[in-house]
Design a protein around this motif. Structure first.
Motif, mmCIF file in Angstrom:
data_model
loop_
_atom_site.group_PDB
_atom_site.id
_atom_site.type_symbol
_atom_site.label_atom_id
_atom_site.label_comp_id
_atom_site.label_asym_id
_atom_site.label_seq_id
_atom_site.Cartn_x
_atom_site.Cartn_y
_atom_site.Cartn_z
ATOM 1 N N GLN A 66 -3.597 -29.038 19.914
ATOM 2 C CA GLN A 66 -2.549 -28.709 20.898
ATOM 3 C C GLN A 66 -2.914 -27.462 21.693
ATOM 4 N N LYS A 67 -3.665 -26.553 21.079
ATOM 5 C CA LYS A 67 -4.024 -25.316 21.769
ATOM 6 C C LYS A 67 -5.247 -25.478 22.666
ATOM 7 N N ALA A 68 -6.103 -26.459 22.362
ATOM 8 C CA ALA A 68 -7.372 -26.582 23.082
ATOM 9 C C ALA A 68 -7.135 -26.988 24.530
ATOM 10 N N THR A 69 -7.872 -26.348 25.441
ATOM 11 C CA THR A 69 -7.683 -26.642 26.861
ATOM 12 C C THR A 69 -8.888 -27.366 27.442
ATOM 13 N N ASN A 70 -9.862 -27.653 26.612
ATOM 14 C CA ASN A 70 -11.085 -28.261 27.091
ATOM 15 C C ASN A 70 -11.495 -29.358 26.118
ATOM 16 N N LYS A 71 -12.760 -29.770 26.150
ATOM 17 C CA LYS A 71 -13.194 -30.827 25.243
ATOM 18 C C LYS A 71 -13.170 -30.300 23.805
ATOM 19 N N ILE A 72 -12.860 -31.183 22.846
ATOM 20 C CA ILE A 72 -12.860 -30.808 21.426
ATOM 21 C C ILE A 72 -13.966 -31.562 20.704
ATOM 22 N N PHE A 73 -14.727 -30.846 19.909
ATOM 23 C CA PHE A 73 -15.702 -31.459 19.013
ATOM 24 C C PHE A 73 -15.268 -31.146 17.588
ATOM 25 N N LEU A 74 -15.075 -32.174 16.775
ATOM 26 C CA LEU A 74 -14.701 -31.942 15.388
ATOM 27 C C LEU A 74 -15.700 -32.644 14.475
ATOM 28 N N SER A 75 -16.204 -31.891 13.518
ATOM 29 C CA SER A 75 -17.144 -32.483 12.576
ATOM 30 C C SER A 75 -16.601 -32.356 11.171
ATOM 31 N N THR A 76 -16.705 -33.438 10.407
ATOM 32 C CA THR A 76 -16.310 -33.404 9.009
ATOM 33 C C THR A 76 -17.125 -34.457 8.281
ATOM 34 N N PHE A 77 -16.966 -34.551 6.959
ATOM 35 C CA PHE A 77 -17.676 -35.575 6.194
ATOM 36 C C PHE A 77 -17.197 -36.947 6.659
ATOM 37 N N ALA A 78 -18.132 -37.816 7.023
ATOM 38 C CA ALA A 78 -17.742 -39.126 7.556
ATOM 39 C C ALA A 78 -16.894 -39.905 6.567
ATOM 40 N N SER A 79 -17.145 -39.697 5.263
ATOM 41 C CA SER A 79 -16.428 -40.490 4.271
ATOM 42 C C SER A 79 -14.989 -40.028 4.055
ATOM 43 N N ASN A 80 -14.626 -38.878 4.628
ATOM 44 C CA ASN A 80 -13.252 -38.400 4.433
ATOM 45 C C ASN A 80 -12.320 -39.113 5.412
ATOM 46 N N ILE A 81 -12.052 -40.361 5.093
ATOM 47 C CA ILE A 81 -11.357 -41.251 6.017
ATOM 48 C C ILE A 81 -9.932 -40.788 6.288
ATOM 49 N N ASN A 82 -9.280 -40.208 5.285
ATOM 50 C CA ASN A 82 -7.927 -39.699 5.530
ATOM 51 C C ASN A 82 -7.944 -38.583 6.567
ATOM 52 N N ARG A 83 -8.986 -37.757 6.496
ATOM 53 C CA ARG A 83 -9.085 -36.684 7.481
ATOM 54 C C ARG A 83 -9.399 -37.266 8.856
ATOM 55 N N LEU A 84 -10.257 -38.265 8.903
ATOM 56 C CA LEU A 84 -10.557 -38.907 10.188
ATOM 57 C C LEU A 84 -9.269 -39.466 10.803
ATOM 58 N N GLN A 85 -8.426 -40.072 9.959
ATOM 59 C CA GLN A 85 -7.163 -40.614 10.473
ATOM 60 C C GLN A 85 -6.302 -39.492 11.059
ATOM 61 N N GLN A 86 -6.331 -38.345 10.405
ATOM 62 C CA GLN A 86 -5.531 -37.223 10.914
ATOM 63 C C GLN A 86 -6.087 -36.719 12.254
ATOM 64 N N VAL A 87 -7.400 -36.808 12.419
ATOM 65 C CA VAL A 87 -8.007 -36.447 13.706
ATOM 66 C C VAL A 87 -7.575 -37.453 14.774
ATOM 67 N N VAL A 88 -7.612 -38.737 14.416
ATOM 68 C CA VAL A 88 -7.170 -39.782 15.352
ATOM 69 C C VAL A 88 -5.720 -39.515 15.774
ATOM 70 N N ASP A 89 -4.880 -39.191 14.783
ATOM 71 C CA ASP A 89 -3.460 -38.955 15.082
ATOM 72 C C ASP A 89 -3.278 -37.750 16.019
ATOM 73 N N ALA A 90 -4.085 -36.701 15.767
ATOM 74 C CA ALA A 90 -3.979 -35.518 16.629
ATOM 75 C C ALA A 90 -4.443 -35.851 18.046
ATOM 76 N N ALA A 91 -5.446 -36.694 18.154
ATOM 77 C CA ALA A 91 -5.941 -37.090 19.484
ATOM 78 C C ALA A 91 -4.901 -37.933 20.213
ATOM 79 N N ILE A 92 -4.224 -38.817 19.473
ATOM 80 C CA ILE A 92 -3.153 -39.625 20.083
ATOM 81 C C ILE A 92 -2.060 -38.694 20.618
ATOM 82 N N LEU A 93 -1.663 -37.759 19.774
ATOM 83 C CA LEU A 93 -0.578 -36.837 20.118
ATOM 84 C C LEU A 93 -0.897 -36.035 21.374
ATOM 85 N N THR A 94 -2.167 -35.655 21.535
ATOM 86 C CA THR A 94 -2.545 -34.807 22.672
ATOM 87 C C THR A 94 -3.204 -35.615 23.779
#
Lengths: 559, 559
Positions: B221-249
């Motif tokens: 929500q605070k970012a005003t430019n492109k966002i790059f997020l890196s995490t363990f690929a297997s952490n699927i719950n975290r990936l879902q939370q990233v997807v949700d944050a991207a939907i929201l913004t």
């Protein structure tokens, strides 16, 4: 070049920025150069076989008639470790405080270097160097005694170099930081401040070394068996606190590890550490005392495989051993890169049944940093209130954070310069410029060789480490071109020969075929082509069969 | 062997204790063996050129007719990474939950392995294996969905294996931990508990993954430019939370990195991650969107040099770049050993002018562990109230701390067994014994070779990496013993030849002298002596001149 250009003030690093270690800063005005610190750093795994890294001093050698002095801020390896290598190429006088010079002299003795002129700095020293410079000093606190910051008056204004520092307002050795002198220097006006950035990412104020002393005393009082304590040998204030805790709990002290014995000897001679007569014992005597009457002070807090504590942990140290119920204290935290060695050593200590207390992991207070945290960096910036600021000592992100701290205390954003090794800041009148570069980089030390290991050699070492080497030797008749002997195939680090006879046999047949094909095509006179073809076809076969790429070294002998 | 001995229950690890990684546990009763997990781990610098380490399964191969199943607790590499290598030698049915099997199948496809029989586990599954075993399962939380613990009923009693777990009581994916089932298993009586020890040194209770989701949302929500997020690929719950944050913004999502794309594809197919149609974009499309409309989810949070984020940081990734003002989030903390790679990557990200938020360093809440801390380990022990306890998954000091935790919740001290890989616990009636050992160790994978790299090859690689190699070739006449050619001296990884002609010339003269001396003494017929003498004299000369010890490889050719 006009006169103004000649008489400018130039500041640059030859080491210590965009990195941790091998600190070396150069300040030049006209024909006068002074060098501040001359450190070394250890190589990582990208530099196999390299013993040490020191700064590239090409610039100083080219301008050697201008170099007036090497001034050392304190006696840590990242500030003095490069001195023997530099003095071999450049004989310049060395300035430092009493303890610092003691440590430097010990180092030069090991290297059998003579003929260096030393000048001892006291905190009230005032030294004129060349036609341009006057130096004065201010005492700082750090994890070694006798540290100074430098105030360098130049025709353009005063340049301040902090050295490494924290503000330990209750130092265990009563060497209080010279805050009033710092304030005076700042009041008189500082043109450029160079301040260290090691802990620029760490919020708050670094705790006093005195805290560690309290924790050590506490652990000594609770221990019911032998105590082993390991810390950085150069942290003489901490060593004194260990001595004091041992006195309090009526224990004799055994020193283990070359650098621990060296440093304690020098520090005792110079009066920086006080150990009662008869308190130090040798291992033989220690073994005859009850276990609760002995404390062992040893090297190896970073888990270095050859240092005392690692060897004690793996029960391979001569004459001394750790038993179940002993207390082992690591008064340190792992330097980045050493985490795995320390963890492995801790495992072995637990396996011996030792009661292990270590500074890392759960906060035990057994270690405090020797570097100031954010509030202390801001305090230094506030005291000095410089016109220009150059963050030094640190990797980029630390320099970057230090820039933000400087902005937060009011330094003009445009007056802050993050500069890489070799980037020059030129100041002349009101004019400041950062466009020039001088040669800077890593000089690699390997055995007796200084700077003779280049990229090709390192690339070969890495290649050899990955997949080994396969040597193919063929002897040809000079006259007929027939094969007189071979191909002989010898491998090292690639496959274990007994298990791979079939594969090596196949290589042999391929080499024969490659030679025959080339001779048929009439190219057989050209060795370079033959070598290239053997290398190419062999590498291809090996990769297809093993998915490995050993170095292939074809040798063609003609007789 | 008498009948009682035959019908005992035996438990041992083939990997995963006294180490982190390559987990593999074996439970045997009479003629029935089940294997739990089959992980891999990465080599450290002591194993140059090695790609992967998997468990030594000699014991399973010797007893292959008894092996009933490989049961997998979850889909992380340290639990499934060894499967392809084991299945090449042993075809056994694989049991796992839906997602776990999906990841295993993807892995076997890459290795072109067919013919494996899979059985899907559901949390209410009840599986009979051989004549001795009944398996049931309980859901746990971890940094990958679909994790289970295993309750194994045997004629001697119930053995529980927890897998990796934390107690996330508010899991972001609503896969709540099966606390009631765990309580029931404990209530019914647990003979032996095997519980994971990764965070046994960490006090307290590991925070919920939901916390990370909140921090990610906040940063988006605070970012005003492109966002790059890196995490363990297997952490699927975290990936879902990233997807949700991207939907929201209102951002489109670009995936970079092979494992990220692989895992998201499998997780989408199996319904473990939900991404709205049209939200995923390719780099071309992403480049045409305004920067504030794009989020990039990429691999490389450990600073791996070839992964997406490292290459983005060094501006060498194709078609996508990080610009000043972009936000880069590392939702991870460095795994021990990766600290330096991560630090170097952070430096490069700061240099690009990115706004960097990382889980390590100052607490940002961008990462929580997937492993339970001390209070959670105590909760598991309390729920299961086992008669015997074996701490698993961890280096010695973690197993040791876990033992202390077990004692603190009331497990009998004498009933706790810290056992190394290969140590067997035998239980029969009221008799427990820990004296036997089975073969266990590291099988090294290098290219296509599994287990063919031995100590000699590794020692040679390390030697070659340190100081390189010097090959000395001499051709002798078979009849007269005269030198027909050479000595030819070729070095790799030792010195750069052009700068060392004098030294190599000296070696040549020394070799000639060594041959002449030997011929005079009448020993010239014995090659092995000649080789030995050349090696010895050359090594001595080189060490005296350079303080380096390259491998010296003498090759004598007779024609």
């Amino acid at each position: 070049m006009n006169n103004i250009e000649l008489n400018k003030l130039s500041i640059f690093a030859l080491g210590g920025v965009y990195e941790i270690g091998k600190n070396m800063y150069v300040i030049q005005y006209a024909d006068d150069i002074i060098v501040i610190d001359c450190g070394s750093k250890f190589p990582d795994e990208s530099l196999p076989g390299i013993d040490l890294i020191v700064p590239d001093i090409s610039y100083l050698i080219e301008n050697q008639e201008k170099v007036r002095a090497l001034v050392i801020t304190h006696g840590h390896e990242d500030h003095i470790g490069g001195i023997p290598y530099i003095l071999k190429q450049l004989n310049i006088p060395v300035y430092g405080t009493r303890l610092t010079l003691g440590l430097v002299k010990g180092k030069l003795k090991e290297h059998r270097l003579k003929g260096t002129v030393f000048h001892e700095i006291k905190t009230d020293s005032f030294i004129e160097l060349g036609r341009s410079f006057q130096l004065s000093f201010f005492r700082t606190n750090h994890s070694i005694p006798d540290c100074v910051g430098i105030a360098l008056q130049t025709p353009e204004g005063t340049v301040v170099h902090t050295g490494d520092f924290k503000f330990d307002l209750s130092p265990s050795n009563k060497q209080f930081p010279d805050i009033h002198r710092m304030a005076k220097i700042g009041e008189a006006g500082v043109l450029v401040l160079l301040s260290e950035s090691t802990n620029a990412e760490r919020p708050g104020f670094t705790p006093s070394e005195r805290l560690v002393g309290e924790k050590i005393t506490d652990a000594f009082q609770k221990a019911t068996n032998k105590i082993f304590l390991s810390t950085f040998a150069s942290n003489i204030n901490r060593l004194q606190q260990v001595v004091d805790a041992a006195i309090l709990t009526n224990r004799k002290l055994l020193l283990l590890g070359r650098s621990m014995i060296n440093v304690v000897t020098i520090a005792q001679e110079l009066g920086y550490i006080h150990i009662p007569d008869g308190m130090l014992v040798e291992s033989k005597e220690a073994n005859q005392l009850p276990r609760e009457k002995v404390a062992v002070l040893c090297t190896g807090s970073q888990g270095e495989p050859m240092a005392a504590l690692s060897r004690l942990a793996s029960s391979t140290y001569p004459h001394t051993e750790i038993s179940s119920g002993d207390t082992v204290i690591l008064a340190s935290s792992p330097i980045p890169g050493n985490e795995k060695n320390v963890a492995s050593m801790l495992d072995h200590l637990y396996m011996l049944g030792a009661h292990v207390i270590h500074g890392s992991g759960v906060a035990t207070g057994m270690h405090v940093s020797g570097h100031g945290s954010q509030e202390e960096l801001k305090l230094m910036l506030t005291l000095m209130k410089p016109t220009y600021f150059i963050p030094i000592h640190g990797e980029y992100r630390m320099l970057f954070q230090h820039r933000l701290l400087a902005e937060s205390v009011g330094v003009e954003k445009d007056n802050i310069y993050i500069m890489n090794n070799g980037d020059v800041l030129d100041l002349s009148g009101n004019h400041v410029q950062q466009t020039r570069k001088v040669t800077a980089g890593n000089t690699l030390v390997d055995g007796l060789g200084i700077g003779d290991i280049g990229n090709i050699v390192l690339r070969d070492r890495k290649h050899l480490a990955e997949d080994g080497i396969l040597v193919v030797v063929v002897t040809l008749s000079r006259l007929e071109g027939t094969i007189l002997s071979g191909p002989d195939i010898i491998s090292r680090g690639f496959v274990y020969v007994r298990e791979s006879e079939a594969l090596l046999g196949e290589v042999g047949r391929l080499v024969l075929k490659t030679i025959a094909d080339l001779q048929e095509s009439g190219n057989d006179g050209k060795w370079s082509i033959l070598k290239h073809r053997i290398k190419e076809s062999t590498s291809k076969l090996l990769y297809a069969k093993t998915k490995r790429r050993p170095m292939v070294l074809p040798i063609i002998i003609e007789v």
